[in-house]
Design a protein around this motif. Structure first.
Motif: not given
Ligand code: TRP
Length: 331
Positions: A5-7, A9, A40, A42, A45, A136, A140, A143-144, A152, A158
């Motif tokens: 999983l990765t997000g 912003k 996803f 974020a 965030h 923050y 996060m 999410d994970i 991740v 990160q």
């Molecule tokens: N904090 C990450 C960034 O600034 C974005 C992010 C939010 C993220 N939730 C996450 C990355 C969960 C990996 C998993 O790039």
């Protein structure tokens, strides 16, 4: 089956650094057979910094369109808006009850802010720090952990956040049993993409090349890459050339060898830049066209994101139900 999983912003249009350093490796991981993946956006965030609703909305679509244009297969990977998965925020509260304030005090982003205030001589060291910024890492972690991610993929900045997620998960598990999966980060080693001026490519240095520039603008930017003042016919060293480094990211082995030979024979920097431009334009043009097509069809993007959120919620609500039961919350 491994879950990754990765997000991202939705703060900026993606640049080469984002694509080469984070998105492409994550997409490669997601393609593997035995992998289930969630990518996803974020958006909550981003609310720590983006307070313009138009930018928030447009950038959210842009990130989604970028993932798809860069090769995400929505049949295989799940793509969703964080805000469409409300279970995330319930889990975030639960996790916050298991996160010491001290753990947040040690988070890099918060520490950097405090240090900046100190250096600026501010009497309030928490000046400009919202609770959203402070907590923050907890969001996060939610999410994970909601997705029971094994891995991740993240940039180096990160890594600490993934470790914090692990710490918090351990605390919860120590209290209620093995409910949360402990995640591992996957960092791209030596994958710092350098920008036009020779520093790490970053929007904040304004040395970045946006991923989907149209050809003319792209050429102009590539021509700006910093080089030394050696004469055109002088042999060039590929190992210290930013143009060469960027070329390698997009080229085949054969193309790399060819350019290496040209360097050794002596080649004008302008010509090397032209070679880089042509290759990149050829590689990125189809993606840029796809990106534009997606951006012109928001209803398709909405549908994709909605379908993704349903899948994410299905999995998330199961975890949450298990956790609620363990905590004695609800009937
Ligand atoms: N904090 C990450 C960034 O600034 C974005 C992010 C939010 C993220 N939730 C996450 C990355 C969960 C990996 C998993 O790039």
């Amino acid at each position: 089956m491994k879950t990754i999983l990765t997000g991202v912003k939705p703060t900026d249009l993606p640049h080469w650094g984002n694509y080469l350093g984070a998105m492409r490796p994550a997409l490669d991981l997601a393609k593997a057979k035995d992998v289930k993946s969630a990518l996803f956006i974020a958006d909550y965030h981003a609310l720590t910094t983006i307070h313009d609703p138009l930018i928030m909305k447009e950038m959210t679509y842009a990130v989604a369109a970028t993932w798809v244009a860069c090769g995400l297969d929505p049949q295989k990977a799940i793509i969703y808006r964080q805000s469409d998965v409300p279970e995330t925020f319930e889990l975030a509260w639960i996790l916050s009850c298991f996160s010491s304030k001290g753990l947040m005090n040690r988070a890099h982003a918060y520490k950097a802010k405090v240090q900046a205030n100190e250096e600026a001589g501010k009497s309030d060291l928490d000046f400009g720090v919202s609770m959203g910024l402070f907590t923050y890492p907890i969001l996060m972690a939610a999410d994970i952990l909601l997705f029971s991610a094994d891995e991740v993929p993240v940039g180096e900045d990160q890594i600490q956040h993934v470790e914090i997620a692990r710490d918090i998960a351990l605390r919860v598990n120590n209290t209620y049993g093995e409910i949360l999966k402990l995640p591992k980060f996957v960092a791209q080693k030596n994958k710092t993409i350098v920008g036009l001026d020779g520093r790490k490519m970053s929007k904040s240095y304004n040395n970045h090349i946006p991923l989907f520039l149209e050809s003319k603008k792209l050429r102009k930017m590539v021509m700006k890459i910093k080089t030394d003042s050696s004469p055109p016919e002088a042999p060039k060293d590929p190992s210290t050339s930013l143009i060469f480094d960027l070329y390698k990211e997009f080229a085949t082995e054969e193309q790399i060898q060819d350019l290496r030979l040209s360097y050794e024979k002596g080649m004008a920097w302008g010509d090397a830049k032209q070679v880089l431009f042509e290759l990149v334009d050829q590689k990125l043009s189809p993606m840029r066209i796809e990106f534009q097509k997606l951006m012109d069809d928001k209803s398709y993007l909405n549908q994709l994101l909605h379908e993704g959120s349903l899948k994410a919620r299905e999995q998330g609500s199961q975890l949450l139900a298990q956790l609620r039961k363990a905590m004695g919350i609800g009937a």
